[in-house]
Write an enzyme that holds these catalytic residues in place. Sequence first.
Site, short mmCIF file in Angstrom:
data_model
loop_
_atom_site.label_atom_id
_atom_site.label_comp_id
_atom_site.label_asym_id
_atom_site.label_seq_id
_atom_site.Cartn_x
_atom_site.Cartn_y
_atom_site.Cartn_z
N LEU A 129 0.82 -1.22 0.00
CA LEU A 129 0.00 0.00 0.00
C LEU A 129 0.86 1.27 0.00
O LEU A 129 1.98 1.29 0.49
CB LEU A 129 -0.96 0.00 1.19
CG LEU A 129 -0.44 -0.04 2.62
CD1 LEU A 129 0.00 1.33 3.10
CD2 LEU A 129 -1.52 -0.58 3.52
N ARG A 130 0.29 2.31 -0.62
CA ARG A 130 0.96 3.62 -0.67
C ARG A 130 0.32 4.56 0.34
O ARG A 130 -0.91 4.53 0.51
CB ARG A 130 0.78 4.26 -2.05
CG ARG A 130 1.50 3.56 -3.15
CD ARG A 130 0.93 3.96 -4.50
NE ARG A 130 -0.44 3.47 -4.66
CZ ARG A 130 -1.20 3.72 -5.72
NH1 ARG A 130 -0.76 4.48 -6.69
NH2 ARG A 130 -2.42 3.21 -5.81
N GLU A 131 1.13 5.40 0.98
CA GLU A 131 0.56 6.43 1.84
C GLU A 131 -0.28 7.37 0.98
O GLU A 131 0.03 7.59 -0.18
CB GLU A 131 1.68 7.21 2.54
CG GLU A 131 2.43 6.36 3.53
CD GLU A 131 3.43 7.15 4.36
OE1 GLU A 131 3.29 8.37 4.49
OE2 GLU A 131 4.35 6.50 4.89
N CYS A 143 9.56 4.12 2.83
CA CYS A 143 9.84 2.81 2.22
C CYS A 143 11.00 2.82 1.23
O CYS A 143 11.97 2.09 1.40
CB CYS A 143 8.60 2.29 1.53
SG CYS A 143 7.33 1.83 2.70
N LYS A 173 14.64 3.43 2.52
CA LYS A 173 15.00 2.36 3.47
C LYS A 173 15.16 1.02 2.74
O LYS A 173 16.12 0.27 2.98
CB LYS A 173 13.89 2.30 4.52
CG LYS A 173 13.86 1.08 5.40
CD LYS A 173 12.81 1.23 6.49
CE LYS A 173 11.42 0.77 6.10
NZ LYS A 173 11.14 -0.64 6.09
N LYS A 228 5.17 13.42 -0.17
CA LYS A 228 4.20 13.32 -1.26
C LYS A 228 2.89 13.91 -0.76
O LYS A 228 2.73 14.08 0.46
CB LYS A 228 4.02 11.87 -1.72
CG LYS A 228 3.42 10.98 -0.63
CD LYS A 228 3.38 9.55 -1.05
CE LYS A 228 2.06 9.19 -1.69
NZ LYS A 228 1.91 7.75 -1.89
C1 UDX Z 1 5.80 3.08 -1.72
C2 UDX Z 1 5.29 1.99 -2.69
O1 UDX Z 1 4.64 2.61 -3.81
C3 UDX Z 1 4.36 1.04 -1.96
O2 UDX Z 1 3.97 -0.02 -2.84
C4 UDX Z 1 5.07 0.47 -0.73
O3 UDX Z 1 4.21 -0.36 0.00
C5 UDX Z 1 5.57 1.59 0.16
O4 UDX Z 1 6.41 2.48 -0.60
P1 UDX Z 1 4.82 5.35 -0.70
O5 UDX Z 1 6.18 5.51 -0.10
O6 UDX Z 1 3.62 5.55 0.14
O7 UDX Z 1 4.68 3.87 -1.33
O8 UDX Z 1 4.68 6.39 -1.91
P2 UDX Z 1 4.82 6.39 -3.50
O9 UDX Z 1 3.57 6.90 -4.07
O10 UDX Z 1 5.33 5.11 -4.03
O11 UDX Z 1 5.94 7.53 -3.70
C6 UDX Z 1 7.25 7.39 -3.16
C7 UDX Z 1 8.09 8.59 -3.52
O12 UDX Z 1 8.42 8.58 -4.90
C8 UDX Z 1 7.43 9.95 -3.27
O13 UDX Z 1 8.39 10.83 -2.70
C9 UDX Z 1 7.02 10.42 -4.65
O14 UDX Z 1 6.98 11.81 -4.76
C10 UDX Z 1 8.15 9.84 -5.50
N1 UDX Z 1 7.76 9.62 -6.90
C11 UDX Z 1 6.79 8.71 -7.21
C12 UDX Z 1 8.43 10.32 -7.91
O15 UDX Z 1 9.31 11.14 -7.66
N2 UDX Z 1 8.07 10.06 -9.22
C13 UDX Z 1 7.13 9.15 -9.57
O16 UDX Z 1 6.90 8.98 -10.77
C14 UDX Z 1 6.47 8.46 -8.54
#
Ligand code: UDX
Length: 438
Positions: free
Chosen positions: A161-163, A268, A271, A328
């Site tokens: 899951l994503r935050e 996530c 880490k 985000k």
């Molecule tokens: C992530 C994974 O997507 C999820 O499956 C896992 O369980 C936990 O880690 P999360 O950390 O909640 O989820 O956010 P996510 O939407 O994946 O974004 C992570 C980071 O990447 C954010 O800082 C976002 O801004 C950045 N990002 C994402 C980008 O810079 N570009 C993109 O195209 C997508």
Amino acid sequence: MKITVVGTGYVGTTTTVALAMSGHTVCGVDVDPVKVQALQNGHLPIFEEGLQDALRQELARGRLTFTCDLGQVILDSDVVLLAVGTPPDADGSADLTALEAVARQLGRLFQPNPNQTGPIVAVKSTVPVGTGARVRGWIQQELTLRGVHVPFEMASNPEFLREGRALHDALHPDRVVIGADTPRAAQLMESVYLPLGAPQLVTSIRDAEMIKYASNAFLATKISFMNELARLCERVGANIQQVAHGMGWDARINPHFLQAGIGYGGSCFPKDVQALQALASQSGLSLQILQAVESVNRSQPGWFLQKVKSVLGPLHGLQITVLGLTFKPGTDDIRESPAIPILKHLEEQGAHLTAYDPKGMAAMKQRFPSVLYASNLPEALRDADAVLLLTEWKEVVDHDWASSCKELRQPFVFDGRNVLNAELMHQWGYSYYGVARH
Ligand code: UDX
């Protein structure tokens, strides 16, 4: 089914609610009595859209409870999901202290039952390959010490899951991954998620553990690849968004996670990329691609700031407004947010800083107390020499930029997320700079 979820962090809490919504009887367990009391009263300690309402609904329906007393709920649980934190150690590897403590506690609490069956213990936390076997060992050691035989079975059940979209993702996962080494464990875990109607993949425990790290590391790789490509696009006059668009139409690539910006943050990706490298190095390997992924990500905020400085010159004494502090949108989480190194650098350079974020200001205030935190967006923009957009909050994207231009002392906008309309921004009088697309 009766399910116990140990650990009520992001993943644990969302899982309790989603499983209760799926019709199971669920108990969330945590060592923190304040948190447990808050959850039992329907108060979510984090901000996550829709989760608090759903939590309250499930509490009212009576299918969901929270407690500190693992012993009270463990004996009639069919499945125990472990969702405790696995923060990074000094060398980047996952710290399993909390997991070991819970496993040993389970070993001290499990009791034999007349049917000669035991619960399924499934690890949901993100853990290195081989952890399932270690958890089994810790539980078994305690049982052996007591001279008790309980035929518990292990499983791995990573969470994706994503935050900001946690409940949605938990209820509508692309896939459910179940690592199980026995048919009964596989079957019981499959029934846990049957109500979701999502595709289920059953693998070995080790494969499931690796799938989680590999997925996160691959997504981080996509982002760092695009960020590095953005640097080249800027040099050669190509537009990274058009490039991403054209790449994403290839089904083998897909359009997701190709958004260049100021680097990934959160609890996530940083880490897990490090933990996978630590696992590799313990196995006598070095993962060169992931080293590069991490290094590009670390330097991306600096690359963005370099661009700001190349336009504005020395930042000393300038009034700079930072929009967006969380890693985000849709969350109050500032963990590993790219805004942190950016604020730090701006402060070191002697800029006067004002910041605005719909949810992240309280947490950031503790780290950067001398920044001025505006109570709304228009106030944050007033008299700024430059605006840095760091998180793509809807409120920021939808803001009436046309009329705000006159409020700024100098109309410089640096869009670290490429979310504003470049053409319109220029039309409205701004000197607008995106990431490889001005
Ligand atoms: C992530 C994974 O997507 C999820 O499956 C896992 O369980 C936990 O880690 P999360 O950390 O909640 O989820 O956010 P996510 O939407 O994946 O974004 C992570 C980071 O990447 C954010 O800082 C976002 O801004 C950045 N990002 C994402 C980008 O810079 N570009 C993109 O195209 C997508």
